[in-house]
Design a protein around this motif. Structure first.
Motif: not given
Lengths: 233, 253
Positions: A196-201, A203-205, B158, B161, B189, B210, B245
């Motif tokens: 989940s954290l990697q997906e969040l990362w 998305l942010s990138e 986001y 998630l 993060l 991560l 974010f």
């Protein structure tokens, strides 16, 4: 290694001959003159070139004259830095004839620093090769990173035997584990948290990359819009 | 002769009136539009898509709502998304701003952003607006519009998630997450996002920090501190994670 090129002017090779009306012969010896017109204190750490049928190479260096010995300026000698380095194991044969060479500091007889000119002497005693030269001659300063290379990042050097997955397996398999804290609190499912954290990362990138670079065109000085300020700037 | 004509004309008229009937209400163009949109957007559930589309047709008056419906037709990762954003912008261009002046100004842009973010916690929307909002009288170019809309759509994903992450962190299913855990996760993060390298090493380092290994070290350090900071609800957790974010959102100039 090659990140500190030394600027120099390299002249064309001159074939050395003994001028004589009757006995003109092909001497098989050429000289390349290298000067350093714009560099204040040239020092050479490495010499790189591509060979073309040269059998031996020598490098001679002329040091800058000391200022107080004005009278001795005519007696500056050329010192040999690299003596007859063999480039081709057998001058008649092909091997080594088109190889790339890099002469490093270790092969110099002394440290080349504060020089005024350098001569590179090429020799090819074999009558088989009439034409010989070196190509793509480049001089480099000595690199400051001669000490240890930069340390590798943790993720490259981590030993898989020490990895946490291994440790976690040991915790779970061993019923007599000493680590009471871990047992009491329990470990949440690391794999799902991590994904989940990697997906969040990710998305942010993605969002950061697609941010608009155009400006809306606000007339703001230090974050506030003041007409009087605009009038004076 | 007259007798023969009559039955013929009685047969012809129903067919013509059918076609005329359809044309009167431009059902043909309506159907063509819907089919075109289904093909280009490829929704996962076409029946729901169809019903939502016909529902939204009634909101013709509000341009902002119309634009929002078009933007939400497809996921932001698909190439059709950009075309939909362009269409939404064209619709909003018809908004009357002043005397004989039409276009997208700050008010309608802010309204659109707010309605796109209707499912998120209020503090998150407020913080986002602080970064990308525009003053009422400013004219919004397509570039700025597209970037703002894209940010909102990514933020929608986001937030969803975040909820999944909350559920995995809440391994005891108590409805609350240990603040220590949440702080550790947030720190990791933020550290991964703060990396300013531009090459592939950025991705590898983020993956390492991560990944399960990096997380384990961080969690172990956090758990050893043994302090009790209480629990966090889903909303508080989402607000904190969204900070990471929002730190990457560029402020408008």
């Amino acid at each position: 290694m090659g990140d500190r090129p030394l600027h120099c002017s390299i002249k064309n090779p001159i074939l050395l001959t003994v001028e004589d009306q009757k006995n003109a012969f092909h001497s098989g010896c050429k000289v390349i003159d290298v000067t350093f017109p714009n560099v204040s204190s040239p020092e050479v750490g490495e010499i790189c070139f591509k060979n073309y049928y040269t059998a031996y190479v020598s490098i001679r260096v002329k040091f800058k004259a000391a200022p107080e010995n004005g009278a001795e300026s005519g007696e500056i000698k050329w010192k040999t830095c690299v003596r007859r380095m063999r480039l081709m194991p057998s001058p008649h044969k092909e091997s080594g004839s088109q190889d790339y060479f890099a002469i490093s500091k270790k092969q110099f007889s002394f440290d080349i620093s504060n020089i005024s000119a350098m001569r590179i002497i090429l020799q090819q005693p074999s009558p088989v090769w009439k034409e010989f030269r070196i190509e793509d001659l480049r001089l480099y300063r000595s690199s400051e990173m001669l000490s240890k290379p930069p340390p590798l990042p943790a993720w490259l050097t981590e030993d898989s035997a020490n990895s946490t997955k291994h440790k976690l397996e040991i915790y779970y398999d061993d019923p007599d584990s000493d680590d009471q804290e871990v047992e009491d609190m329990g470990i949440p499912n690391l794999e799902s948290i991590s994904s989940s954290l990697q997906e969040l990362w990710g998305l942010s990138e993605e969002m950061a990359i697609n941010q608009s670079k155009t400006e809306i065109g606000r007339y703001e000085v230090d974050g506030c819009y003041e007409v009087n300020l605009l009038a004076y700037t | 002769m007259a007798d023969k004509k009559k039955p013929n004309s009685a047969d012809d008229r129903p067919q013509e009136t059918d076609r005329q009937f359809l044309e009167r209400y431009s059902i043909g163009t309506l159907m063509k539009d819907v089919l075109g949109k289904i093909v280009s957007n490829r929704p996962k559930d076409p029946i729901t898509f169809l019903s939502d589309y016909f529902d939204s047709l009634e909101d013709q008056s509000n341009l902002v709502l119309k634009a929002r419906n078009i933007i939400e037709m497809t996921h932001h990762s698909r190439p059709v998304f950009e075309m939909n954003v362009r269409q939404a912008y064209d619709i909003m261009l018809k908004q009357k701003v002043g005397k004989r002046l039409y276009g997208v100004n700050g008010t309608s842009y802010t309204d659109l952003i707010k309605t796109l973010c209707r499912d998120m916690p209020q503090p998150v929307t407020t913080k986002l607006l602080k970064k990308i909002e525009c003053l009422d009288y400013e004219a919004i170019t397509f570039d700025v519009f597209k970037s703002g809309v894209f940010t909102c759509c990514v933020l929608q994903d986001y937030v969803k998630l975040c909820e999944m992450l909350f559920n995995s962190l809440d391994f005891q299913s108590s409805g609350k997450v240990d603040k220590i855990l949440s702080d550790v996760v947030n720190e990791q993060l933020k550290a991964a996002l703060a990396n300013t390298r531009t090459d592939a090493r950025k991705i590898v380092e983020a993956g390492y920090n991560l990944g399960p290994d990096g997380l384990f070290y961080a969690l172990e350090r956090g758990m050893r501190s043994k302090s009790q900071l209480g629990g966090q609800t889903l909303e508080q957790f989402t607000i904190e994670i969204c900070d990471a974010f929002l730190s990457k959102v560029k402020r408008l100039r």
